[in-house]
Design an enzyme around this catalytic site. Structure first.
Site, mmCIF file in Angstrom:
data_model
loop_
_atom_site.group_PDB
_atom_site.id
_atom_site.type_symbol
_atom_site.label_atom_id
_atom_site.label_comp_id
_atom_site.label_asym_id
_atom_site.label_seq_id
_atom_site.Cartn_x
_atom_site.Cartn_y
_atom_site.Cartn_z
ATOM 1 N N CYS A 2 10.378 -25.518 8.502
ATOM 2 C CA CYS A 2 9.861 -24.248 8.335
ATOM 3 C C CYS A 2 8.529 -24.098 9.228
ATOM 4 O O CYS A 2 7.761 -25.139 9.350
ATOM 5 C CB CYS A 2 9.580 -24.027 6.822
ATOM 6 S SG CYS A 2 10.960 -24.625 5.845
ATOM 7 N N ARG A 31 10.549 -22.362 14.353
ATOM 8 C CA ARG A 31 10.825 -23.434 13.336
ATOM 9 C C ARG A 31 11.850 -23.371 12.253
ATOM 10 O O ARG A 31 12.166 -24.211 11.632
ATOM 11 C CB ARG A 31 9.519 -23.965 13.059
ATOM 12 C CG ARG A 31 8.304 -24.249 13.997
ATOM 13 C CD ARG A 31 6.896 -24.505 13.138
ATOM 14 N NE ARG A 31 7.130 -25.523 12.467
ATOM 15 C CZ ARG A 31 6.614 -26.778 12.773
ATOM 16 N NH1 ARG A 31 6.144 -26.972 14.199
ATOM 17 N NH2 ARG A 31 6.814 -27.765 12.085
ATOM 18 N N TRP A 80 13.608 -22.951 7.259
ATOM 19 C CA TRP A 80 14.744 -23.356 7.519
ATOM 20 C C TRP A 80 15.413 -23.965 6.281
ATOM 21 O O TRP A 80 14.681 -25.069 5.796
ATOM 22 C CB TRP A 80 14.487 -24.496 8.774
ATOM 23 C CG TRP A 80 15.835 -24.999 9.101
ATOM 24 C CD1 TRP A 80 16.650 -24.724 10.362
ATOM 25 C CD2 TRP A 80 16.643 -26.275 8.851
ATOM 26 N NE1 TRP A 80 17.659 -25.100 10.340
ATOM 27 C CE2 TRP A 80 17.775 -26.456 9.717
ATOM 28 C CE3 TRP A 80 16.269 -27.231 7.986
ATOM 29 C CZ2 TRP A 80 18.551 -27.389 9.559
ATOM 30 C CZ3 TRP A 80 17.093 -28.368 7.571
ATOM 31 C CH2 TRP A 80 18.241 -28.252 8.617
ATOM 32 N N ASN A 104 6.974 -26.922 3.327
ATOM 33 C CA ASN A 104 7.791 -27.466 4.537
ATOM 34 C C ASN A 104 8.059 -28.755 4.204
ATOM 35 O O ASN A 104 7.140 -29.591 3.621
ATOM 36 C CB ASN A 104 6.915 -27.174 5.811
ATOM 37 C CG ASN A 104 7.851 -27.886 6.926
ATOM 38 O OD1 ASN A 104 8.993 -27.917 6.831
ATOM 39 N ND2 ASN A 104 7.033 -28.206 7.939
ATOM 40 N N GLY A 105 9.402 -29.106 4.099
ATOM 41 C CA GLY A 105 9.444 -30.381 3.970
ATOM 42 C C GLY A 105 10.709 -30.573 2.716
ATOM 43 O O GLY A 105 11.237 -29.304 2.309
ATOM 44 N N GLU A 487 23.440 -33.787 28.214
ATOM 45 C CA GLU A 487 22.444 -33.015 28.068
ATOM 46 C C GLU A 487 23.036 -31.516 28.296
ATOM 47 O O GLU A 487 22.889 -30.582 27.466
ATOM 48 C CB GLU A 487 21.215 -33.337 28.861
ATOM 49 C CG GLU A 487 20.277 -31.998 28.800
ATOM 50 C CD GLU A 487 19.734 -31.776 27.445
ATOM 51 O OE1 GLU A 487 19.879 -32.430 26.365
ATOM 52 O OE2 GLU A 487 18.918 -30.623 27.348
ATOM 53 N N LYS A 491 23.390 -28.546 25.534
ATOM 54 C CA LYS A 491 22.878 -27.252 25.714
ATOM 55 C C LYS A 491 23.812 -26.230 25.534
ATOM 56 O O LYS A 491 23.610 -25.174 24.923
ATOM 57 C CB LYS A 491 22.224 -27.063 27.495
ATOM 58 C CG LYS A 491 20.995 -27.824 27.522
ATOM 59 C CD LYS A 491 19.802 -27.056 26.978
ATOM 60 C CE LYS A 491 19.319 -27.628 25.701
ATOM 61 N NZ LYS A 491 18.704 -28.925 25.447
ATOM 62 N N GLU A 494 24.561 -25.921 21.736
ATOM 63 C CA GLU A 494 23.587 -25.420 20.865
ATOM 64 C C GLU A 494 23.400 -23.802 21.295
ATOM 65 O O GLU A 494 23.201 -23.124 20.330
ATOM 66 C CB GLU A 494 22.243 -25.998 21.418
ATOM 67 C CG GLU A 494 21.938 -27.380 21.113
ATOM 68 C CD GLU A 494 20.516 -27.839 21.438
ATOM 69 O OE1 GLU A 494 19.569 -28.223 20.510
ATOM 70 O OE2 GLU A 494 20.355 -27.989 22.600
ATOM 71 N N HIS A 510 39.908 -43.877 29.961
ATOM 72 C CA HIS A 510 40.173 -44.660 28.507
ATOM 73 C C HIS A 510 40.361 -43.551 27.538
ATOM 74 O O HIS A 510 40.116 -44.187 26.486
ATOM 75 C CB HIS A 510 38.741 -45.651 28.537
ATOM 76 C CG HIS A 510 38.821 -46.478 29.716
ATOM 77 N ND1 HIS A 510 39.473 -47.580 29.531
ATOM 78 C CD2 HIS A 510 37.926 -46.482 30.506
ATOM 79 C CE1 HIS A 510 38.906 -48.363 30.740
ATOM 80 N NE2 HIS A 510 37.953 -47.734 31.209
ATOM 81 N N LYS A 613 13.504 -25.943 15.612
ATOM 82 C CA LYS A 613 12.830 -26.591 16.785
ATOM 83 C C LYS A 613 12.236 -28.078 16.382
ATOM 84 O O LYS A 613 12.488 -28.826 17.235
ATOM 85 C CB LYS A 613 11.437 -25.831 17.405
ATOM 86 C CG LYS A 613 10.670 -26.371 18.547
ATOM 87 C CD LYS A 613 11.722 -26.100 19.657
ATOM 88 C CE LYS A 613 11.090 -26.798 20.579
ATOM 89 N NZ LYS A 613 11.959 -27.061 21.911
#
Ligand code: M6R
Length: 618
Positions: A2, A31, A80, A104-105, A487, A491, A494, A510, A613
């Site tokens: 948050c 955030r 969030w 936040n938390g 990566e 990307k 996301e 494999h 974020k």
């Protein structure tokens, strides 16, 4: 997670508290963006609130429809969600009596506390863990009449992680905050003061900041800032000046922060390299607070990180092992912490993090320290928790990264790990000084080469737009190209919500080759033919193998590599560079591809769904 903003201004009431808080929330929205809310206090003792599910724009619309009165203090929150769905009711602030709280938390003991409150006749109306903190604080205030003392009492009772901010209708010129394992910074103004999850919250008003320590309570008024520990004993923060300004936190003409940050990458790498040599051209890492003796004795390096930062660690492994001949392990921070890693006083644990607040990485650092390891943070955000707790820090200088998905921070992290590897090689004598200098010269040439990749990105963009409806994309790489493939896949997941997987090219036979069917797009990151020749030849064989099965091959290769052409549906050429430095170039077309494809799908590339974020909860 948050985003949190707090503000107290001059004695007279006006619209500035609301404007500062909404502007701060706009900058902190990366955030979390499940809901947003504001609480204000006016000199006549009015507490007014507004909150709305969804993005900040919904809150702004609500305030336009139902304007808030002029005020002297305000707190604001962008959420969030952890406990309770993202609804209006669960949005912060939470009000108890004449007091409002944002958080936040995660309050881990909220079930116990809620039961305790229920037994005393206090009913919570939301599904959040936060509301218990509001009720506890209101009761503590009623008993003491002192908001700061009430906050210290409540902070001692909460378990888990939290930043809390509170305003009370009796105190129109005060905001009180507390932090435990969750970020909070103070902004120092003239006749006004600020609180924020990070400095972006108040950067348009002041660049003067105060870093708070762990387990501290802060009270801001227009006249000043008072910091104590959770028992009320005086404490001090560290004052500093933020080294970037509002322009760095604006889009600057780009359609999105993501696009801007991709284009910022030559600067991010150049700035991270700046000032790292002495007058004799020797590499110096002044910020490192670890003695040369300790670094010489290191016999193992463990990189701990999450997500993109962990992929930077994977690149580091190839470079540091090659240059320093020290074994390097790379581990996801959350896995490291919960197994029984073998680390000791001769282990260097390197925590890589853009935000410096990722809870999993912070916990890994603490765990490593408990085992006696030396810890080094590679972090982008000044004033954050991880560098403060680690034994040493090496800052990246990527500037503020606002888009939720990481791009320029990744390149800066890789660059910083190269510097660390070369420094260790210089110190331990595994490379001659002229070899280190040669590598530094190559590194300094990388920003220009990254710019060349960006200048050539039109074709990648075109292909991305054509592929907007593709359901799945695979990414293959070998050696340092493997983390680049991982990566590239991350990307795309996301930003574009497309199924994407990255594989080590050697692993193809494999199992993953079973995924290849006619038309399946596969990006292949090809190593330099000038490097270890067998590696190049093997990846070219891999391309042929998937092409024979109908894959559409999108190849990233270095200038002059004609061997890949016959087997590639598309080749995206990048400038030549030393093998170990290539990830700084080869990942760029993959970032551009994901950003463009997501944009073509009409998605918000800066704020992808479900993400935040900075992941400040486990
Ligand atoms: O702030 P950090 O670098 O510690 O964050 C680590 C990850 O959460 C982060 O890289 C995440 O994977 C991003 N969404 C990547 O784009």
């Amino acid at each position: 997670m948050c985003g949190i903003v707090g503000y107290v201004g001059q004695g007279h009431a006006d619209g500035r508290p609301r404007e500062v808080v909404l502007e701060g929330l706009r900058r902190l929205e990366y955030r979390g963006y499940d809901s947003a809310g504001i609480a204000q206090v006016s000199p006549d003792g009015t507490l007014s609130t507004a909150k709305k599910a969804g993005k900040l724009a919904n809150l702004v619309e609500e305030i336009d429809l139902h304007p808030l009165p002029d005020a002297t203090a305000a707190i604001g929150h962008t959420r969030w969600a952890t406990h309770g769905a993202p609804t209006d009711r669960n949005a912060h602030p939470h009000v108890a009596g004449r007091l409002a709280v944002i958080h936040n938390g995660i309050v881990e003991n909220f079930v116990t506390l809620k039961a305790e409150l229920a037994a005393q006749g206090v009913e919570c109306t939301s599904e959040t863990d936060t509301e218990v903190a509001a009720h506890l604080l209101a009761r503590a205030y009623d008993a003491t009449g002192d908001l700061t003392a009430a906050m210290t009492q409540v902070a001692r009772r909460l378990e888990g992680t939290f930043t809390l901010l509170a305003v009370h209708a009796d105190h129109p010129r005060t905001v009180v905050g507390a932090r435990h394992d969750s970020p909070l910074v103070v902004g120092i103004g003239e006749g006004e003061n600020f609180l924020g999850s990070d400095v972006a919250a108040f950067i348009s008003a002041t660049r003067e900041a105060l870093e708070l320590g762990q387990d501290q309570v802060v009270t801001i008024t227009p006249e000043g800032v008072v910091v104590t520990d959770f028992h009320g004993a005086p404490a001090e923060g560290r004052r500093y000046t933020v080294d970037w300004d509002t322009a760095a936190a604006e889009k600057g003409g780009f359609a999105s922060f993501m696009d801007k940050e991709i284009h910022d990458q030559p600067h991010a790498v150049a700035d991270t390299l700046l000032g790292r040599t002495d007058v004799r051209g020797r590499l110096v890492l002044d910020e490192l607070r670890i003695t040369e003796e300790v670094l010489r004795a290191v016999d193992k390096i463990v990189v701990v990180a999450c997500g993109t930062a962990a992929y930077a660690g994977h690149v580091a492994k190839y470079a540091i092992e090659h240059w320093c001949r020290i074994p390097v392990e790379v581990e996801l921070a959350h896995e490291f912490r919960y197994r029984d890693p073998v680390v000791n006083a001769r282990t260097l644990v390197v925590a890589v993090s853009q935000s410096g607040e990722t809870m999993d990485t912070l916990m890994a650092v603490r765990h490593a320290k408990e085992q006696g390891a030396t810890t080094l943070a590679i972090v982008n955000t000044h004033g954050s928790t991880i560098p403060r707790e680690a034994d040493a820090v090496l800052y990246t200088h990527a500037g503020p990264e606002i888009a939720v998905a990481s791009t320029k921070a990744f390149l800066a992290q890789i660059t910083a790990t190269y510097l660390l590897g070369l420094y260790l090689a210089q110190l331990r004598g595994t490379m001659f000084s002229d070899e280190v200098e040669g590598k530094l010269v190559e590194l300094r040439a990388m920003p220009e080469r990254i710019q060349t990749v960006l200048d050539r990105s039109d074709r990648v963009r075109e292909i991305a737009r054509w592929m907007a409806d593709t359901p799945s994309v695979l990414f293959l790489g070998r050696h340092v190209g493997f983390p680049v493939a991982l990566e590239g896949a991350l990307k795309l997941k996301e930003l574009a919500y497309i199924h994407a997987e990255g594989f080590a090219a050697g692993e193809l036979k494999h199992g993953p080759i079973a995924l290849v069917e006619p038309g399946q797009p596969v990006f292949v990151v090809v190593p330099s033919p000038r490097g270890r020749h067998s590696l190049h030849a093997k990846v070219v064989s891999n391309i042929q193998e998937i092409r024979a099965r109908g894959a559409r091959t999108l190849v990233i290769a270095e200038d002059g590599d004609e061997a890949v052409r016959p087997f590639a549906d598309e080749v995206f050429y990048v400038p030549q560079c030393p093998t170990l430095l290539a990830p700084l170039l080869t990942v760029v077309p993959l970032q551009v591809f994901a950003c463009e494809l997501a944009t073509a799908k009409g998605l918000d590339v800066d704020q992808p769904r479900n993400l935040a974020k900075s992941v400040t909860v486990e």
